[in-house]
Design a protein around this motif. Structure first.
Motif, PDB file in Angstrom:
ATOM      1  N   LEU A  45       7.579   5.592   6.474  1.00 37.36           N
ATOM      2  CA  LEU A  45       8.585   6.531   6.357  1.00 37.36           C
ATOM      3  C   LEU A  45       9.538   5.741   5.333  1.00 37.36           C
ATOM      4  O   LEU A  45      10.647   5.935   5.405  1.00 37.36           O
ATOM      5  CB  LEU A  45       9.512   6.788   7.497  1.00 37.36           C
ATOM      6  CG  LEU A  45       8.649   7.293   8.797  1.00 37.36           C
ATOM      7  CD1 LEU A  45       9.621   7.562  10.029  1.00 37.36           C
ATOM      8  CD2 LEU A  45       7.955   8.492   8.491  1.00 37.36           C
ATOM      9  N   LYS A  46       8.868   4.994   4.248  1.00 39.20           N
ATOM     10  CA  LYS A  46       9.625   4.350   3.402  1.00 39.20           C
ATOM     11  C   LYS A  46       9.933   5.372   2.226  1.00 39.20           C
ATOM     12  O   LYS A  46      10.879   5.148   1.130  1.00 39.20           O
ATOM     13  CB  LYS A  46       8.825   3.157   2.711  1.00 39.20           C
ATOM     14  CG  LYS A  46       8.795   2.127   3.830  1.00 39.20           C
ATOM     15  CD  LYS A  46       9.790   1.492   4.437  1.00 39.20           C
ATOM     16  CE  LYS A  46       9.636   0.469   5.408  1.00 39.20           C
ATOM     17  NZ  LYS A  46      10.832  -0.034   6.281  1.00 39.20           N
ATOM     18  N   TYR A  47       9.325   6.507   2.193  1.00 33.53           N
ATOM     19  CA  TYR A  47       9.650   7.447   1.177  1.00 33.53           C
ATOM     20  C   TYR A  47       8.975   8.768   1.925  1.00 33.53           C
ATOM     21  O   TYR A  47       8.097   9.001   2.653  1.00 33.53           O
ATOM     22  CB  TYR A  47       9.102   7.328  -0.163  1.00 33.53           C
ATOM     23  CG  TYR A  47       7.666   7.137  -0.410  1.00 33.53           C
ATOM     24  CD1 TYR A  47       6.917   8.356  -0.615  1.00 33.53           C
ATOM     25  CD2 TYR A  47       6.833   6.156  -0.209  1.00 33.53           C
ATOM     26  CE1 TYR A  47       5.564   8.340  -0.714  1.00 33.53           C
ATOM     27  CE2 TYR A  47       5.526   5.813  -0.288  1.00 33.53           C
ATOM     28  CZ  TYR A  47       4.702   7.227  -0.767  1.00 33.53           C
ATOM     29  OH  TYR A  47       3.286   6.932  -0.512  1.00 33.53           O
ATOM     30  N   GLY A  48       9.669   9.931   1.457  1.00 29.48           N
ATOM     31  CA  GLY A  48       9.011  11.142   2.014  1.00 29.48           C
ATOM     32  C   GLY A  48       9.048  11.479   3.523  1.00 29.48           C
ATOM     33  O   GLY A  48       8.348  12.291   3.873  1.00 29.48           O
ATOM     34  N   SER A  92       0.776  -1.329   0.047  1.00 28.46           N
ATOM     35  CA  SER A  92       0.128  -0.161   0.142  1.00 28.46           C
ATOM     36  C   SER A  92       0.976   1.329  -0.007  1.00 28.46           C
ATOM     37  O   SER A  92       1.694   1.224   0.883  1.00 28.46           O
ATOM     38  CB  SER A  92      -0.696   0.039   1.289  1.00 28.46           C
ATOM     39  OG  SER A  92      -1.159   1.378   1.372  1.00 28.46           O
ATOM     40  N   LEU A  93       0.862   2.183  -1.063  1.00 30.81           N
ATOM     41  CA  LEU A  93       1.656   3.346  -0.980  1.00 30.81           C
ATOM     42  C   LEU A  93       1.270   4.312   0.099  1.00 30.81           C
ATOM     43  O   LEU A  93       2.182   4.933   0.739  1.00 30.81           O
ATOM     44  CB  LEU A  93       1.179   4.424  -2.380  1.00 30.81           C
ATOM     45  CG  LEU A  93       1.578   3.466  -3.552  1.00 30.81           C
ATOM     46  CD1 LEU A  93       1.158   4.613  -4.856  1.00 30.81           C
ATOM     47  CD2 LEU A  93       3.122   2.940  -3.667  1.00 30.81           C
ATOM     48  N   GLY A  94       0.072   3.964   0.747  1.00 30.05           N
ATOM     49  CA  GLY A  94      -0.225   4.868   1.890  1.00 30.05           C
ATOM     50  C   GLY A  94       0.667   4.348   3.068  1.00 30.05           C
ATOM     51  O   GLY A  94       1.061   5.081   4.070  1.00 30.05           O
ATOM     52  N   ASP A  95       0.522   2.873   3.245  1.00 31.37           N
ATOM     53  CA  ASP A  95       1.396   2.525   4.387  1.00 31.37           C
ATOM     54  C   ASP A  95       2.845   2.732   4.368  1.00 31.37           C
ATOM     55  O   ASP A  95       3.551   2.937   5.199  1.00 31.37           O
ATOM     56  CB  ASP A  95       1.028   0.863   4.458  1.00 31.37           C
ATOM     57  CG  ASP A  95      -0.361   0.477   4.850  1.00 31.37           C
ATOM     58  OD1 ASP A  95      -0.772   1.314   5.576  1.00 31.37           O
ATOM     59  OD2 ASP A  95      -0.524  -0.733   4.944  1.00 31.37           O
ATOM     60  N   LEU A  96       3.348   2.659   3.121  1.00 34.80           N
ATOM     61  CA  LEU A  96       4.789   2.887   2.947  1.00 34.80           C
ATOM     62  C   LEU A  96       5.078   4.552   3.374  1.00 34.80           C
ATOM     63  O   LEU A  96       6.197   4.654   3.948  1.00 34.80           O
ATOM     64  CB  LEU A  96       5.297   2.857   1.393  1.00 34.80           C
ATOM     65  CG  LEU A  96       5.250   1.377   0.931  1.00 34.80           C
ATOM     66  CD1 LEU A  96       5.174   1.182  -0.700  1.00 34.80           C
ATOM     67  CD2 LEU A  96       6.143   0.310   1.593  1.00 34.80           C
ATOM     68  N   TYR A  97       4.180   5.436   3.030  1.00 33.83           N
ATOM     69  CA  TYR A  97       4.437   6.618   3.187  1.00 33.83           C
ATOM     70  C   TYR A  97       4.231   6.933   4.783  1.00 33.83           C
ATOM     71  O   TYR A  97       5.124   7.583   5.747  1.00 33.83           O
ATOM     72  CB  TYR A  97       3.297   7.624   2.570  1.00 33.83           C
ATOM     73  CG  TYR A  97       3.741   8.908   2.885  1.00 33.83           C
ATOM     74  CD1 TYR A  97       4.629   9.678   2.632  1.00 33.83           C
ATOM     75  CD2 TYR A  97       2.609   9.681   3.533  1.00 33.83           C
ATOM     76  CE1 TYR A  97       4.844  11.016   2.628  1.00 33.83           C
ATOM     77  CE2 TYR A  97       2.910  11.153   3.830  1.00 33.83           C
ATOM     78  CZ  TYR A  97       3.923  11.643   3.337  1.00 33.83           C
ATOM     79  OH  TYR A  97       4.201  13.166   3.454  1.00 33.83           O
ATOM     80  N   PRO A 131      10.894  12.837   7.135  1.00 34.16           N
ATOM     81  CA  PRO A 131      11.544  13.965   7.456  1.00 34.16           C
ATOM     82  C   PRO A 131      12.917  13.595   7.811  1.00 34.16           C
ATOM     83  O   PRO A 131      13.457  12.340   7.976  1.00 34.16           O
ATOM     84  CB  PRO A 131      11.021  14.309   9.171  1.00 34.16           C
ATOM     85  CG  PRO A 131       9.766  13.689   8.895  1.00 34.16           C
ATOM     86  CD  PRO A 131       9.797  12.396   8.063  1.00 34.16           C
ATOM     87  N   ALA A 132      13.969  14.435   7.542  1.00 34.72           N
ATOM     88  CA  ALA A 132      15.298  13.967   7.517  1.00 34.72           C
ATOM     89  C   ALA A 132      15.689  13.806   8.995  1.00 34.72           C
ATOM     90  O   ALA A 132      15.439  14.184   9.836  1.00 34.72           O
ATOM     91  CB  ALA A 132      16.185  15.315   7.200  1.00 34.72           C
ATOM     92  N   GLY A 133      16.362  12.634   8.954  1.00 32.00           N
ATOM     93  CA  GLY A 133      16.832  11.984  10.213  1.00 32.00           C
ATOM     94  C   GLY A 133      15.998  11.058  10.947  1.00 32.00           C
ATOM     95  O   GLY A 133      16.449  10.512  11.922  1.00 32.00           O
ATOM     96  N   ALA A 134      14.765  10.985  10.358  1.00 33.98           N
ATOM     97  CA  ALA A 134      13.555  10.023  11.087  1.00 33.98           C
ATOM     98  C   ALA A 134      14.092   8.686  10.564  1.00 33.98           C
ATOM     99  O   ALA A 134      14.598   8.301   9.808  1.00 33.98           O
ATOM    100  CB  ALA A 134      12.240  10.335  10.314  1.00 33.98           C
ATOM    101  N   ASP A 135      13.764   7.655  11.850  1.00 39.45           N
ATOM    102  CA  ASP A 135      14.135   6.303  11.521  1.00 39.45           C
ATOM    103  C   ASP A 135      12.711   5.610  10.822  1.00 39.45           C
ATOM    104  O   ASP A 135      11.648   6.146  11.487  1.00 39.45           O
ATOM    105  CB  ASP A 135      14.226   5.709  12.827  1.00 39.45           C
ATOM    106  CG  ASP A 135      15.489   6.118  13.506  1.00 39.45           C
ATOM    107  OD1 ASP A 135      16.506   6.493  12.827  1.00 39.45           O
ATOM    108  OD2 ASP A 135      15.592   6.211  14.854  1.00 39.45           O
ATOM    109  N   GLU A 136      12.956   4.844   9.969  1.00 39.92           N
ATOM    110  CA  GLU A 136      11.855   4.143   9.574  1.00 39.92           C
ATOM    111  C   GLU A 136      11.407   3.316  10.110  1.00 39.92           C
ATOM    112  O   GLU A 136      11.929   2.589  11.218  1.00 39.92           O
ATOM    113  CB  GLU A 136      12.688   3.239   8.128  1.00 39.92           C
ATOM    114  CG  GLU A 136      13.033   4.090   6.974  1.00 39.92           C
ATOM    115  CD  GLU A 136      13.225   3.184   5.921  1.00 39.92           C
ATOM    116  OE1 GLU A 136      13.237   1.930   5.865  1.00 39.92           O
ATOM    117  OE2 GLU A 136      13.656   3.792   4.809  1.00 39.92           O
ATOM    118  N   ALA A 137       9.947   3.276  10.317  1.00 37.44           N
ATOM    119  CA  ALA A 137       9.120   2.336  11.189  1.00 37.44           C
ATOM    120  C   ALA A 137       9.100   1.029  10.625  1.00 37.44           C
ATOM    121  O   ALA A 137       8.901   0.659   9.515  1.00 37.44           O
ATOM    122  CB  ALA A 137       7.658   2.866  11.241  1.00 37.44           C
TER     123      ALA A 137
END
Length: 371
Positions: A360-363, A352-357, A365-371
């Motif tokens: 934090l798989k794209y877009g 799901s593109l919404g789940d990816l967003y 914030p700088a320095g944020a850890d991927e969930a």
């Protein structure tokens, strides 16, 4: 665009219905507001235009070198308008001169300024004059070319819709008038709707709005009526059960959806419009109905719609169209970036593109850890 506010370098050629995503502060609203800035510049000059778009402070990107100009270029079908506003960098600093050029195919229709003090004026016609000239001489042999006309039409018809005046509509209604296009904040909503209903040549717009509302809100909406008192137009929503709702009783989501639909229906054929955060106040079902309607209108009327959003629901409607999702991706040199250039389409198809967003798989914030 180069060095304008928080945007170091932008190269963008959107078409159809597009989503623009990215972290807060990444420049999404700045980007979709630029066409409005250029429209205002074409009417009143850059100095007056920038006063209505945040003022002069922070006008140039903080990371730009002192000799780097702010520059804008808008291209449509072989015609382009480009300019750099005059910019003083303070006492003792460099002064970057005004530069403007209009190109029609391979020819320079107008050129002014640049590094030379005695800049040659090829022809005494700037973009403001071209806009006037294109309308005044539409049927003349001396009229501007079709590409220049298209550029002028797109620029002059652009609308950036945001900060809807919901409280004003509930409390004051709309001023009675002949408006056939929605204002940026939707303040003339009821007058526009009434005029569309009463004009045979605008029935397509009326049908698009009312039919989509019935799909989005089948238990709430059947039809409109428009009471008039003095010079004020109000609105009554007739429900399928026979009851009526005044603006004070309408849900925020219904009014927001109604303004969105009128914004889209107000667009010109082949034109461009933008809506900032269209998901506000809307249920996911309503969002999906609206996205279907937006795409239908866009396909039928060749309208480009720019949707600045954080909504996973909206993004999920782009599952088959990741190239229409544009990302303000931190640390990228050129923005925005099509999603299918950040992640492979074959990989995106599994998620799901919404789940990816959201994760934090794209877009992100700088320095944020991927969930």
């Amino acid at each position: 665009m180069r060095n304008y506010r928080g945007l170091r370098r932008v190269d963008w050629s959107p078409s159809g219905v597009c989503a623009l995503v990215g972290p807060n502060g990444s420049g999404k609203t700045t980007l979709i507001d630029v066409l409005q800035l250029l429209q205002d510049t074409s009417k009143n000059g850059f100095t007056k235009a920038i006063a209505g778009h945040g003022g002069a402070y922070g006008l140039r990107h903080f990371g730009a070198q002192k000799d780097e100009p702010i520059s804008f270029k808008l291209s449509v079908e072989g015609a382009s308008w480009e300019f750099s506003p005059e910019l003083s960098l303070g006492p003792g600093g460099a002064r970057l001169p005004l530069y403007e050029r209009v190109i029609d195919g391979d020819a320079i229709a107008y050129e002014y300024g640049g590094a030379e003090a005695d800049a040659a004026i090829v022809e005494q016609v700037g973009l403001r004059d071209l806009i006037y000239y294109a309308g005044l001489n539409a049927d003349s042999e001396d009229a501007v070319s079709e590409p220049v006309r298209r550029l002028v039409e797109i620029l002059s018809s652009y609308r950036h819709h945001h900060h809807y005046a919901l409280a004003n509509l509930r409390r004051e209604g709309s001023l009675l008038g002949g408006d056939l296009g929605l204002s940026d904040d939707g303040r003339n909503l009821f007058a526009v709707l009434m005029n569309w209903r009463n004009r045979r040549d605008h029935r397509e717009r009326w049908a698009f709005v009312s039919d989509t509302l019935r799909d989005c809100y089948p238990e709430l909406f059947e039809d409109f009526s428009f009471p008039i008192a003095a010079n004020i137009v109000s609105c009554e929503v007739h429900m399928p059960n026979g009851h009526k709702l005044t603006p004070a009783l309408l849900p925020d989501g219904f009014l927001v959806a109604l303004i969105h639909l009128c914004a889209v229906a107000s667009s010109t054929r082949g034109g461009v419009l933008a809506i900032d955060e269209p998901e506000n106040a809307l249920h996911p079902y309503s969002i999906r109905c609206l996205m279907d309607a937006f795409r239908e209108w866009s396909d039928t009327h060749d309208v480009t719609m720019l949707l600045a959003t954080h909504s996973p629901v909206i993004l999920d409607t782009f599952k088959e169209l990741p190239e229409k999702v544009f990302v303000m991706e931190p640390a990228r040199e050129v923005l925005p970036v099509p999603l299918d250039q950040i992640r492979k389409r074959s990989w995106l198809a599994h998620f799901s593109l919404g789940d990816l967003y959201e994760h934090l798989k794209y877009g992100a914030p700088a320095g944020a850890d991927e969930a």
